[in-house]
Design a protein around this motif. Structure first.
Motif, PDB file in Angstrom:
ATOM      1  N   ALA A 113       0.830  -1.204   0.000  1.00 45.21           N
ATOM      2  CA  ALA A 113       0.000   0.000   0.000  1.00 45.21           C
ATOM      3  C   ALA A 113       0.867   1.258   0.000  1.00 45.21           C
ATOM      4  O   ALA A 113       0.511   2.264  -0.624  1.00 45.21           O
ATOM      5  N   SER A 114       2.004   1.232   0.683  1.00 48.12           N
ATOM      6  CA  SER A 114       2.900   2.389   0.709  1.00 48.12           C
ATOM      7  C   SER A 114       3.452   2.685  -0.680  1.00 48.12           C
ATOM      8  O   SER A 114       3.549   3.848  -1.093  1.00 48.12           O
ATOM      9  N   MET A 116       2.020   1.775  -3.542  1.00 50.33           N
ATOM     10  CA  MET A 116       0.880   2.253  -4.347  1.00 50.33           C
ATOM     11  C   MET A 116       0.633   3.737  -4.078  1.00 50.33           C
ATOM     12  O   MET A 116       0.384   4.511  -5.006  1.00 50.33           O
ATOM     13  N   ASP A 117       0.716   4.150  -2.815  1.00 43.42           N
ATOM     14  CA  ASP A 117       0.517   5.546  -2.459  1.00 43.42           C
ATOM     15  C   ASP A 117       1.596   6.428  -3.075  1.00 43.42           C
ATOM     16  O   ASP A 117       1.308   7.520  -3.567  1.00 43.42           O
ATOM     17  N   LYS A 120       0.808   6.923  -6.688  1.00 37.56           N
ATOM     18  CA  LYS A 120      -0.306   7.866  -6.862  1.00 37.56           C
ATOM     19  C   LYS A 120       0.111   9.289  -6.545  1.00 37.56           C
ATOM     20  O   LYS A 120      -0.424  10.241  -7.117  1.00 37.56           O
ATOM     21  N   GLN A 121       1.086   9.476  -5.636  1.00 40.48           N
ATOM     22  CA  GLN A 121       1.599  10.817  -5.360  1.00 40.48           C
ATOM     23  C   GLN A 121       2.290  11.404  -6.586  1.00 40.48           C
ATOM     24  O   GLN A 121       2.349  12.619  -6.736  1.00 40.48           O
ATOM     25  N   THR A 125      -2.305   7.253 -12.123  1.00 34.45           N
ATOM     26  CA  THR A 125      -3.470   6.514 -11.640  1.00 34.45           C
ATOM     27  C   THR A 125      -3.657   5.181 -12.348  1.00 34.45           C
ATOM     28  O   THR A 125      -4.419   4.350 -11.886  1.00 34.45           O
TER      29      THR A 125
END
Length: 136
Positions: A113-114, A116-117, A120-121, A125
């Motif tokens: 998840a980190s 993926m974040d 996205k930052q 997308t």
């Protein structure tokens, strides 16, 4: 075809010697067989197996998380905090960029998840998660 040489008749050599050609082809085959697995990727990752897998033909940027939770961009180790900056570099419109995310199946969801974040930052997308097909 025969040639006359002072009373003796000689025939011309009309066959091509195939031995050197076969030797060269076998050496090339051996070289390609040894180098093909190395060209795929230098990072050892056991991606999860799923029922639906799409074949990928285009060359895209790949973000990889190995079993030790190290993050790679292509084949280079990167810091997760620098990942958004590196992904934004060289792209005028990050929203149209596609990233492939490969993660070892033993990676905890928090690390996944980190990453993926971080992607996205960067404004990306369109993220495709790489998996392997389930063998029957």
């Amino acid at each position: 075809m025969a040639f006359s040489n002072g009373g003796r008749t000689q025939t011309s050599l009309a066959e091509i010697n195939m031995t050197p050609l076969i030797d060269v082809v076998l050496v090339l085959l051996l070289i390609f067989m040894l180098t093909a697995p190395v060209l795929q990727s230098g990072i050892d990752v056991a991606v999860p197996k799923t029922r639906s897998v799409n074949q990928v033909t285009e060359e895209r940027q790949v973000v990889t998380i190995n079993k030790d939770q190290q993050v790679f961009l292509q084949d280079k180790v990167v810091n997760i905090h620098e990942l958004p900056t590196l992904l934004r570099a060289g792209s005028a419109n990050p929203a149209k960029k596609i990233i492939y995310l490969r993660a070892d199946e033993r990676v905890p969801f928090g690390a996944f998840a980190s990453v993926m974040d971080a992607v996205k930052q960067a404004g990306i997308t369109n993220i495709s998660i790489v998996t392997q097909p389930i063998e029957k």
